[in-house]
Scaffold this motif. Structure first.
Motif, PDB file in Angstrom:
ATOM      1  N   GLY A 189       0.666  -1.138   0.191  1.00 21.00           N
ATOM      2  CA  GLY A 189      -0.163  -0.062  -0.189  1.00 21.00           C
ATOM      3  C   GLY A 189       0.950   1.277  -0.091  1.00 21.00           C
ATOM      4  O   GLY A 189       0.328   2.361  -0.610  1.00 21.00           O
ATOM      5  N   GLY A 190       2.034   1.183   0.734  1.00 22.62           N
ATOM      6  CA  GLY A 190       2.696   2.639   0.599  1.00 22.62           C
ATOM      7  C   GLY A 190       3.460   2.794  -0.731  1.00 22.62           C
ATOM      8  O   GLY A 190       3.405   4.107  -1.021  1.00 22.62           O
ATOM      9  N   ARG A 191       3.974   1.693  -1.275  1.00 25.47           N
ATOM     10  CA  ARG A 191       4.507   1.873  -2.472  1.00 25.47           C
ATOM     11  C   ARG A 191       3.167   2.305  -3.595  1.00 25.47           C
ATOM     12  O   ARG A 191       3.344   3.406  -4.584  1.00 25.47           O
ATOM     13  CB  ARG A 191       5.108   0.585  -3.194  1.00 25.47           C
ATOM     14  CG  ARG A 191       5.430   0.714  -4.354  1.00 25.47           C
ATOM     15  CD  ARG A 191       6.482  -0.257  -4.937  1.00 25.47           C
ATOM     16  NE  ARG A 191       7.572  -0.032  -4.236  1.00 25.47           N
ATOM     17  CZ  ARG A 191       8.625  -1.169  -4.169  1.00 25.47           C
ATOM     18  NH1 ARG A 191       8.630  -2.101  -4.868  1.00 25.47           N
ATOM     19  NH2 ARG A 191       9.731  -1.004  -3.339  1.00 25.47           N
ATOM     20  N   GLU A 192       2.261   1.795  -3.492  1.00 26.89           N
ATOM     21  CA  GLU A 192       0.822   2.306  -4.304  1.00 26.89           C
ATOM     22  C   GLU A 192       0.640   3.579  -4.080  1.00 26.89           C
ATOM     23  O   GLU A 192       0.404   4.607  -5.047  1.00 26.89           O
ATOM     24  CB  GLU A 192      -0.346   1.242  -4.210  1.00 26.89           C
ATOM     25  CG  GLU A 192       0.037  -0.148  -4.430  1.00 26.89           C
ATOM     26  CD  GLU A 192      -1.380  -1.062  -4.131  1.00 26.89           C
ATOM     27  OE1 GLU A 192      -1.429  -2.048  -5.100  1.00 26.89           O
ATOM     28  OE2 GLU A 192      -1.942  -0.634  -3.266  1.00 26.89           O
ATOM     29  N   TYR A 193       0.476   3.963  -2.892  1.00 26.43           N
ATOM     30  CA  TYR A 193       0.481   5.330  -2.660  1.00 26.43           C
ATOM     31  C   TYR A 193       1.293   6.243  -3.247  1.00 26.43           C
ATOM     32  O   TYR A 193       1.142   7.334  -3.927  1.00 26.43           O
ATOM     33  CB  TYR A 193       0.391   5.505  -0.993  1.00 26.43           C
ATOM     34  CG  TYR A 193       0.181   7.231  -0.606  1.00 26.43           C
ATOM     35  CD1 TYR A 193      -0.976   7.595  -0.719  1.00 26.43           C
ATOM     36  CD2 TYR A 193       1.300   7.892  -0.369  1.00 26.43           C
ATOM     37  CE1 TYR A 193      -1.145   8.987  -0.247  1.00 26.43           C
ATOM     38  CE2 TYR A 193       1.375   9.236   0.102  1.00 26.43           C
ATOM     39  CZ  TYR A 193      -0.003   9.791   0.052  1.00 26.43           C
ATOM     40  OH  TYR A 193      -0.078  11.180   0.394  1.00 26.43           O
ATOM     41  N   GLU A 194       2.677   6.049  -3.191  1.00 28.60           N
ATOM     42  CA  GLU A 194       3.846   6.947  -3.715  1.00 28.60           C
ATOM     43  C   GLU A 194       3.567   6.724  -5.170  1.00 28.60           C
ATOM     44  O   GLU A 194       3.864   7.890  -5.985  1.00 28.60           O
ATOM     45  CB  GLU A 194       5.168   6.221  -3.226  1.00 28.60           C
ATOM     46  CG  GLU A 194       5.580   6.515  -1.920  1.00 28.60           C
ATOM     47  CD  GLU A 194       5.552   7.853  -1.441  1.00 28.60           C
ATOM     48  OE1 GLU A 194       5.829   8.803  -2.211  1.00 28.60           O
ATOM     49  OE2 GLU A 194       5.028   8.335  -0.341  1.00 28.60           O
ATOM     50  N   MET A 195       3.392   5.684  -5.808  1.00 27.80           N
ATOM     51  CA  MET A 195       3.189   5.789  -7.119  1.00 27.80           C
ATOM     52  C   MET A 195       1.943   6.569  -7.784  1.00 27.80           C
ATOM     53  O   MET A 195       1.995   7.129  -8.850  1.00 27.80           O
ATOM     54  CB  MET A 195       2.792   4.322  -7.707  1.00 27.80           C
ATOM     55  CG  MET A 195       4.141   3.205  -7.430  1.00 27.80           C
ATOM     56  SD  MET A 195       3.582   1.571  -7.680  1.00 27.80           S
ATOM     57  CE  MET A 195       3.120   1.470  -9.558  1.00 27.80           C
ATOM     58  N   LEU A 196       0.845   6.643  -7.104  1.00 32.92           N
ATOM     59  CA  LEU A 196      -0.146   7.512  -7.575  1.00 32.92           C
ATOM     60  C   LEU A 196      -0.480   8.658  -6.905  1.00 32.92           C
ATOM     61  O   LEU A 196      -1.729   9.295  -7.320  1.00 32.92           O
ATOM     62  CB  LEU A 196      -1.495   6.288  -7.388  1.00 32.92           C
ATOM     63  CG  LEU A 196      -1.561   5.040  -8.438  1.00 32.92           C
ATOM     64  CD1 LEU A 196      -2.772   4.243  -7.958  1.00 32.92           C
ATOM     65  CD2 LEU A 196      -1.094   5.265  -9.887  1.00 32.92           C
ATOM     66  N   LYS A 197      -0.016   9.096  -5.748  1.00 33.88           N
ATOM     67  CA  LYS A 197      -0.608  10.003  -5.438  1.00 33.88           C
ATOM     68  C   LYS A 197      -0.134  11.597  -6.066  1.00 33.88           C
ATOM     69  O   LYS A 197       0.903  11.440  -6.872  1.00 33.88           O
ATOM     70  CB  LYS A 197       0.197  10.480  -3.911  1.00 33.88           C
ATOM     71  CG  LYS A 197       1.647  10.812  -4.236  1.00 33.88           C
ATOM     72  CD  LYS A 197       2.267  11.095  -2.653  1.00 33.88           C
ATOM     73  CE  LYS A 197       3.994  11.339  -2.882  1.00 33.88           C
ATOM     74  NZ  LYS A 197       4.553  11.670  -1.595  1.00 33.88           N
ATOM     75  N   PRO A 198      -1.189  12.345  -6.218  1.00 36.25           N
ATOM     76  CA  PRO A 198      -0.954  13.497  -7.282  1.00 36.25           C
ATOM     77  C   PRO A 198      -0.099  14.475  -6.493  1.00 36.25           C
ATOM     78  O   PRO A 198       0.471  14.588  -5.628  1.00 36.25           O
ATOM     79  CB  PRO A 198      -2.334  14.032  -7.039  1.00 36.25           C
ATOM     80  CG  PRO A 198      -3.223  13.044  -6.610  1.00 36.25           C
ATOM     81  CD  PRO A 198      -2.497  12.202  -5.602  1.00 36.25           C
ATOM     82  N   GLU A 199       0.519  15.173  -7.601  1.00 38.53           N
ATOM     83  CA  GLU A 199       1.826  16.082  -7.262  1.00 38.53           C
ATOM     84  C   GLU A 199       1.308  17.374  -6.952  1.00 38.53           C
ATOM     85  O   GLU A 199       1.966  18.250  -6.603  1.00 38.53           O
ATOM     86  CB  GLU A 199       2.962  16.120  -8.294  1.00 38.53           C
ATOM     87  CG  GLU A 199       3.724  14.716  -8.406  1.00 38.53           C
ATOM     88  CD  GLU A 199       4.836  14.794  -9.471  1.00 38.53           C
ATOM     89  OE1 GLU A 199       4.939  15.874 -10.030  1.00 38.53           O
ATOM     90  OE2 GLU A 199       5.443  13.662  -9.674  1.00 38.53           O
ATOM     91  N   THR A 200      -0.087  17.663  -7.085  1.00 35.32           N
ATOM     92  CA  THR A 200      -0.690  18.885  -7.023  1.00 35.32           C
ATOM     93  C   THR A 200      -1.253  19.433  -5.640  1.00 35.32           C
ATOM     94  O   THR A 200      -1.586  20.506  -5.495  1.00 35.32           O
ATOM     95  CB  THR A 200      -1.750  19.021  -8.218  1.00 35.32           C
ATOM     96  OG1 THR A 200      -2.795  17.957  -7.923  1.00 35.32           O
ATOM     97  CG2 THR A 200      -1.239  18.856  -9.506  1.00 35.32           C
ATOM     98  N   GLY A 201      -0.965  18.472  -4.698  1.00 35.48           N
ATOM     99  CA  GLY A 201      -1.463  18.834  -3.494  1.00 35.48           C
ATOM    100  C   GLY A 201      -2.548  18.001  -2.776  1.00 35.48           C
ATOM    101  O   GLY A 201      -2.891  17.104  -3.807  1.00 35.48           O
ATOM    102  N   PRO A 202      -3.093  18.060  -1.546  1.00 34.19           N
ATOM    103  CA  PRO A 202      -4.116  17.241  -1.077  1.00 34.19           C
ATOM    104  C   PRO A 202      -5.442  17.745  -1.859  1.00 34.19           C
ATOM    105  O   PRO A 202      -5.701  18.713  -2.554  1.00 34.19           O
ATOM    106  CB  PRO A 202      -4.145  17.796   0.429  1.00 34.19           C
ATOM    107  CG  PRO A 202      -3.638  19.186   0.285  1.00 34.19           C
ATOM    108  CD  PRO A 202      -2.585  19.402  -0.894  1.00 34.19           C
ATOM    109  N   HIS A 203      -6.389  16.989  -1.679  1.00 37.39           N
ATOM    110  CA  HIS A 203      -7.710  16.898  -1.910  1.00 37.39           C
ATOM    111  C   HIS A 203      -8.498  18.116  -1.338  1.00 37.39           C
ATOM    112  O   HIS A 203      -8.061  18.412  -0.227  1.00 37.39           O
ATOM    113  CB  HIS A 203      -8.538  15.600  -2.012  1.00 37.39           C
ATOM    114  CG  HIS A 203      -8.314  15.051  -0.783  1.00 37.39           C
ATOM    115  ND1 HIS A 203      -7.405  13.859  -0.370  1.00 37.39           N
ATOM    116  CD2 HIS A 203      -8.906  15.414   0.540  1.00 37.39           C
ATOM    117  CE1 HIS A 203      -7.484  13.679   0.838  1.00 37.39           C
ATOM    118  NE2 HIS A 203      -8.386  14.520   1.453  1.00 37.39           N
TER     119      HIS A 203
END
Length: 471
Positions: free
Chosen positions: A302-316
């Motif tokens: 899960g941690g790797r999946e988060y790092e792979m897919l988290k947007p670089e534009t900031g939080p929701h």
């Protein structure tokens, strides 16, 4: 004249090596808090015969960090915790017999058929068949078959935390929680080595067995001189990192409960839960906890999946969250396809989403995948979340809704360091947790979870999210 006994340690230095990062933390066992930290990436070197960990770089960082933290805080004991699926092979002088293989190297897959012919079945080891080197036994088999002269050089096989406690003290070992981490080398219920050790020709070459809380020894003179730490400082044998997260709660909480240790891997562990059959094809296994007991567990990256897919534009934003819940826009499993409860399945976004919507849907996905893992291992009672995901409110909201149980968060930023420090702290209990209060609309969360189930398996009445009463 009899030397007076050392007082109980207050400041415990913890050498904590995760798959992605390594750190040294000084834990004050009175407050169970980290009062000093040094970190560095856990680099994999690509030169040489195969990808391998930068052991000498880590050693230099450890000595420098211990020296600095000793000067700043004073160190009364040292404990070790590391990622699993890792062994160190030593020659007769205590040096590396070969570089320490990165468990994500695909080399062992080339000899999979040969290895499968000798590995014990799941009911014996509680260890699922995993790709690459995630079964440490597969690493051993591949190394012995492909590295010239290794079998002749090899004097002892050491579990990873015990390599570091051995390097500090000169006394190497093998320890139960690391042997019990899907290695194929251990029988959790029989509490003994599996037949694989003999099949690999390693009888007599496995380092002596130790418990995580055993004192491996005191510092070697050269280490004491280099760091300024007293030579009689005890060094604990060490513990597998997910089990370090479990230990404070194992000592303090009434059963049943579950612990979710988060980092690169999200490891769910059930203590005192329902007895359910475990399906090794879904990345379920039996870990061995620090007290020696078998612990049904499930995992995904899960941690790797988060790092792979988290947007670089900031939080929701709140609007993003509402839109995702209303449209039931979602991420479907799996992102990392080689492990987890849906191995081999290639997931994707259900529709086009903005960066903020992707951030919200990713948090919900991680909560739902965690709930899936908890259900598959028969988890009951409150769910304790450790590590970085304990600060992700959307994930926690979805996890509470999908499991129908209380979710509580560790007060520590990292349960691994606190748990490892507890090995030196005797019977002190440290299960400082805080209840998570769901803030989103519970009905909307329930409908979203049901829709995710339908999308994943087509039948909302089946499988993985049995509702239980809170508490």
């Amino acid at each position: 004249m009899t030397k007076p006994p050392r007082p109980s340690p207050r400041h415990v230095a913890v050498w904590d090596i995760g798959k992605t990062n390594a750190k040294i933390a000084v834990v004050d066992v009175h407050s169970m808090s980290e009062i000093g930290v040094r970190t560095r990436p856990n680099r994999v070197l690509t030169g040489g015969p195969y990808p391998h960990y930068d052991i000498e770089g880590l050693w230099a960082f450890l000595l420098d960090g211990l020296s600095e933290l000793q000067a700043e805080h004073g160190i009364d004991a040292i404990s070790i915790t590391t990622h699993g699926a890792s062994l160190v092979l030593l020659d007769g002088t205590g040096a590396l017999a070969c570089p320490m293989l990165d468990y994500e190297h695909g080399g062992p897959d080339a000899l999979a058929a040969q290895y499968d012919a000798i590995r014990p079945d799941f009911p014996v080891t509680g260890s699922p068949r995993l790709p690459m080197g995630l079964n440490a036994g597969a690493q051993l088999h591949w190394l012995l078959e492909t590295q010239p002269g290794l079998r002749e050089r090899l004097a002892q096989v050491v579990t990873y935390p015990q390599y570091w406690s051995g390097r500090l003290t000169g006394r190497f070992g093998c320890e139960y929680t690391s042997l019990g981490c899907h290695t194929d080398l251990w029988q959790p219920r029989g509490r003994s080595f599996s037949p694989l050790v003999a099949a690999l020709g390693l009888e007599g070459k496995m380092a002596p067995l130790a418990h995580a809380g055993d004192v491996a020894g005191t510092l070697l003179p050269e280490v004491a001189a280099r760091t300024g730490i007293a030579p009689d400082t005890p060094v604990l044998s060490g513990i597998h990192d997910s089990n370090a997260s479990l230990l404070p709660h194992l000592k303090a909480l009434p059963q049943p409960f579950a612990v979710v240790s988060t980092g690169t891997w999200v490891i769910s562990m059930a203590v005192g839960g329902a007895q359910v059959p475990l399906d090794p094809a879904r990345d379920l296994l039996i870990n061995v906890n620090a007290l020696g007991g078998p612990t049904p567990s499930a995992r995904f990256m899960g941690g790797r999946e988060y790092e792979m897919l988290k947007p670089e534009t900031g939080p929701h934003s709140e609007r993003d969250v509402r839109a995702v819940l209303q449209r039931q826009a979602m991420l479907l499993p799996s992102v990392e396809t080689s492990s987890g409860p849906f191995p081999g399945r290639h997931g994707d976004w259900s529709e086009a989403l903005s960066p903020g919507e992707k951030s919200a849907a990713l948090a919900f996905y991680l909560g739902l995948m965690t709930a899936e893992c908890l259900s598959l291992i028969g988890a009951e009672g409150p769910v304790v979340v450790e590590g970085p995901f304990a600060r992700n409110a959307l994930l926690l909201d979805m996890l509470a809704a999908a499991t129908g149980r209380d979710v509580v968060c560790s007060a520590s930023a990292t349960g691994t360091s606190i748990g490892a420090a507890l090995l030196a702290a005797g019977e002190a209990a440290a299960s400082a947790v805080q209840a998570h209060e769901v803030t989103l609309d519970r009905g909307a969360l329930d409908r979203y979870a049901a829709a995710w189930r339908v999308a994943v398996r087509g039948d909302p009445s089946e499988g993985s999210f049995p509702r239980r009463a809170n508490g």
